[in-house]
Design an enzyme around this catalytic site. Structure first.
Site, PDB file in Angstrom:
ATOM      1  CG  ASN A   1      -1.525   1.312   1.533  1.00  0.00           C
ATOM      2  OD1 ASN A   1      -2.485   1.739   0.900  1.00  0.00           O
ATOM      3  ND2 ASN A   1      -0.937   2.028   2.498  1.00  0.00           N
TER       4      ASN A   1
ATOM      5  CE1 TYR B   1       0.581   7.311  -7.108  1.00  0.00           C
ATOM      6  CE2 TYR B   1      -1.133   7.633  -8.755  1.00  0.00           C
ATOM      7  CZ  TYR B   1      -0.745   7.162  -7.514  1.00  0.00           C
ATOM      8  OH  TYR B   1      -1.656   6.558  -6.685  1.00  0.00           O
TER       9      TYR B   1
ATOM     10  CE  LYS C   1       0.480   3.682  -6.890  1.00  0.00           C
ATOM     11  NZ  LYS C   1       0.435   2.787  -5.723  1.00  0.00           N
TER      12      LYS C   1
ATOM     13  CB  VAL D   1      -9.081   7.079  -0.846  1.00  0.00           C
ATOM     14  CG1 VAL D   1      -9.503   6.740   0.574  1.00  0.00           C
ATOM     15  CG2 VAL D   1      -9.360   5.906  -1.785  1.00  0.00           C
TER      16      VAL D   1
ATOM     17  CB  THR E   1      -5.446   9.684   2.030  1.00  0.00           C
ATOM     18  OG1 THR E   1      -4.979   9.914   0.691  1.00  0.00           O
ATOM     19  CG2 THR E   1      -6.341   8.458   2.056  1.00  0.00           C
TER      20      THR E   1
HETATM   21  N1  LIG Z   1      -5.719   8.543  -1.978  1.00  0.00           N
HETATM   22  C1  LIG Z   1      -6.096   8.251  -3.231  1.00  0.00           C
HETATM   23  O1  LIG Z   1      -7.037   8.875  -3.793  1.00  0.00           O
HETATM   24  C2  LIG Z   1      -5.434   7.151  -3.975  1.00  0.00           C
HETATM   25  C3  LIG Z   1      -5.912   6.848  -5.257  1.00  0.00           C
HETATM   26  C4  LIG Z   1      -5.313   5.819  -5.972  1.00  0.00           C
HETATM   27  C5  LIG Z   1      -4.289   5.088  -5.403  1.00  0.00           C
HETATM   28  N2  LIG Z   1      -3.827   5.411  -4.153  1.00  0.00           N
HETATM   29  C6  LIG Z   1      -2.738   4.591  -3.604  1.00  0.00           C
HETATM   30  O2  LIG Z   1      -3.118   4.138  -2.319  1.00  0.00           O
HETATM   31  C7  LIG Z   1      -1.959   3.933  -1.513  1.00  0.00           C
HETATM   32  C8  LIG Z   1      -2.133   4.645  -0.185  1.00  0.00           C
HETATM   33  O3  LIG Z   1      -2.234   6.036  -0.453  1.00  0.00           O
HETATM   34  P1  LIG Z   1      -2.805   7.097   0.594  1.00  0.00           P
HETATM   35  O4  LIG Z   1      -3.729   7.943  -0.151  1.00  0.00           O
HETATM   36  O5  LIG Z   1      -3.245   6.404   1.837  1.00  0.00           O
HETATM   37  O6  LIG Z   1      -1.461   7.928   0.846  1.00  0.00           O
HETATM   38  P2  LIG Z   1      -0.939   8.723   2.142  1.00  0.00           P
HETATM   39  O7  LIG Z   1      -2.083   9.179   2.945  1.00  0.00           O
HETATM   40  O8  LIG Z   1       0.019   9.716   1.602  1.00  0.00           O
HETATM   41  O9  LIG Z   1      -0.152   7.598   2.958  1.00  0.00           O
HETATM   42  C9  LIG Z   1       0.984   7.002   2.375  1.00  0.00           C
HETATM   43  C10 LIG Z   1       1.524   5.917   3.290  1.00  0.00           C
HETATM   44  O10 LIG Z   1       2.705   5.386   2.667  1.00  0.00           O
HETATM   45  C11 LIG Z   1       3.772   5.465   3.595  1.00  0.00           C
HETATM   46  N3  LIG Z   1       5.030   5.719   2.914  1.00  0.00           N
HETATM   47  C12 LIG Z   1       5.289   6.648   1.956  1.00  0.00           C
HETATM   48  N4  LIG Z   1       6.575   6.646   1.658  1.00  0.00           N
HETATM   49  C13 LIG Z   1       7.164   5.700   2.430  1.00  0.00           C
HETATM   50  C14 LIG Z   1       8.489   5.241   2.590  1.00  0.00           C
HETATM   51  N5  LIG Z   1       9.526   5.752   1.897  1.00  0.00           N
HETATM   52  N6  LIG Z   1       8.725   4.265   3.498  1.00  0.00           N
HETATM   53  C15 LIG Z   1       7.708   3.746   4.214  1.00  0.00           C
HETATM   54  N7  LIG Z   1       6.434   4.137   4.117  1.00  0.00           N
HETATM   55  C16 LIG Z   1       6.168   5.110   3.222  1.00  0.00           C
HETATM   56  C17 LIG Z   1       3.404   6.595   4.555  1.00  0.00           C
HETATM   57  O11 LIG Z   1       3.999   6.365   5.817  1.00  0.00           O
HETATM   58  P3  LIG Z   1       5.182   7.259   6.471  1.00  0.00           P
HETATM   59  O12 LIG Z   1       5.111   8.632   5.881  1.00  0.00           O
HETATM   60  O13 LIG Z   1       4.891   7.173   7.932  1.00  0.00           O
HETATM   61  O14 LIG Z   1       6.413   6.525   6.089  1.00  0.00           O
HETATM   62  C18 LIG Z   1       1.898   6.451   4.655  1.00  0.00           C
HETATM   63  O15 LIG Z   1       1.559   5.524   5.643  1.00  0.00           O
HETATM   64  C19 LIG Z   1      -0.777   4.456  -2.353  1.00  0.00           C
HETATM   65  O16 LIG Z   1      -0.129   3.384  -2.983  1.00  0.00           O
HETATM   66  C20 LIG Z   1      -1.452   5.349  -3.375  1.00  0.00           C
HETATM   67  O17 LIG Z   1      -0.690   5.490  -4.544  1.00  0.00           O
HETATM   68  C21 LIG Z   1      -4.381   6.423  -3.425  1.00  0.00           C
END
Ligand SMILES: NC(=O)c1ccc[n+]([C@@H]2O[C@H](COP(=O)([O-])OP(=O)(O)OC[C@H]3O[C@@H](n4cnc5c(N)ncnc54)[C@H](OP(=O)(O)O)[C@@H]3O)[C@@H](O)[C@H]2O)c1
Length: 252
Positions: A90, A157, A161, A194, A196
């Site tokens: 994730n 990105y 992906k 989502v 976030t």
């Molecule tokens: N939000 C959306 O609309 C959306 C849409 C499509 C896909 N996604 C995908 O869903 C997944 C989760 O996204 P999100 O929206 O929840 O993002 P987020 O809120 O930015 O959270 C990202 C998470 O990844 C961790 N992370 C990032 N870089 C890291 C690193 N170098 N080492 C370890 N952990 C790391 C962060 O933890 P730390 O900062 O604590 O390390 C955090 O827990 C991602 O793969 C994203 O591409 C999200």
């Protein structure tokens, strides 16, 4: 570990979708290994209240070899065969956002290490270090609609992906012949848009379609991490998990 436990590894568990996925997995019979660079006191309080065994590991997932080494040693320490073991890839980043002419290795390479190379090496470690378990093995990569339809300004990105999608197909191609009960099944699943921190980053960025994302937030049209996570956890339990290699939770 007692026999029959369902073991999950969740990357990027500290915030957003990963934290919601971890919460959705706090059910009796599960055991969760969480990894991120930071901790979440709120999530850790929920974990403690749940009584579900959860191990929290601080690891920088922009370092593919270290991440794979870490996962291998964590899996080697599991002392009984689980009923199933699932790797949820994730963790991810969206930046750098901007024109292709501005791509530079100082930001592009860490992006691709985090979003692509580490999920690849972690999957390798996962497959290798779970071979001793006589149980179903699942890999769920959190993909994106941007893997399948380009967004101007998101070339890093989108490309990362899309490559992750193809990597998941490669996992299935390479391991489809592993017989039950140790079959490996992998899916790249887009989660929708989502609410976030990643969406906050997107709304603050400069690219052609940014207004669409600002409007989604203003009109309360973002999916909640909690609802998305609940649906993803139900998806993991589907008997046909793995049949559709590239999927989208919005199809269900
Ligand atoms: N939000 C959306 O609309 C959306 C849409 C499509 C896909 N996604 C995908 O869903 C997944 C989760 O996204 P999100 O929206 O929840 O993002 P987020 O809120 O930015 O959270 C990202 C998470 O990844 C961790 N992370 C990032 N870089 C890291 C690193 N170098 N080492 C370890 N952990 C790391 C962060 O933890 P730390 O900062 O604590 O390390 C955090 O827990 C991602 O793969 C994203 O591409 C999200």
């Amino acid at each position: 570990m007692s026999a029959g436990i369902h073991l999950y590894i969740v990357t990027g568990a500290s915030r957003g979708l990963g934290a919601a996925l971890t919460r959705a997995l706090l059910k009796p019979g599960n055991r969760v290994i969480c990894v991120a660079r930071s901790r979440s006191p709120e999530l850790e309080a929920d974990i403690a209240a749940s009584g579900v065994p959860v191990a929290w590991h601080l690891q920088d997932l922009s370092q593919p070899s270290a991440a794979a080494g870490w996962l291998g040693s964590v899996l080697d320490a599991v002392d009984e065969t689980p009923a199933s073991v699932t790797l949820i890839l994730n963790a991810g980043v969206v930046e750098p956002i901007g024109p292709i002419t501005a791509l530079h290795e100082t930001t592009l390479i860490p992006h691709l290490l985090t979003n692509l190379a580490t999920p690849m090496t972690m999957t390798g470690a996962f497959i290798e270090h779970t071979t001793r378990f006589d149980c179903a093995r699942k890999v769920l990569a959190i993909s994106s609609g941007a893997a399948r339809n380009p967004v101007p300004g998101w070339s890093a990105y989108c490309a990362g992906k899309a490559a992750l999608d193809m990597f998941i197909r490669s996992v299935n191609a390479e391991y489809a012949s592993v017989p039950e009960p140790r079959a490996v099944r992998a899916v790249a699943l887009a989660p929708g848009v989502v609410d976030t921190d990643m969406q906050e980053t997107i709304r603050g960025a400069d690219f052609a379609a940014v207004q669409r994302f600002r409007d989604l937030k203003a009109n309360d049209q973002l999916a909640s991490p909690e609802d998305t996570a609940r649906r993803i956890v139900a998806y993991l339990d589907r008997p046909d998990f793995g049949k559709t290699e590239l999927d989208d939770i919005r199809n269900y």
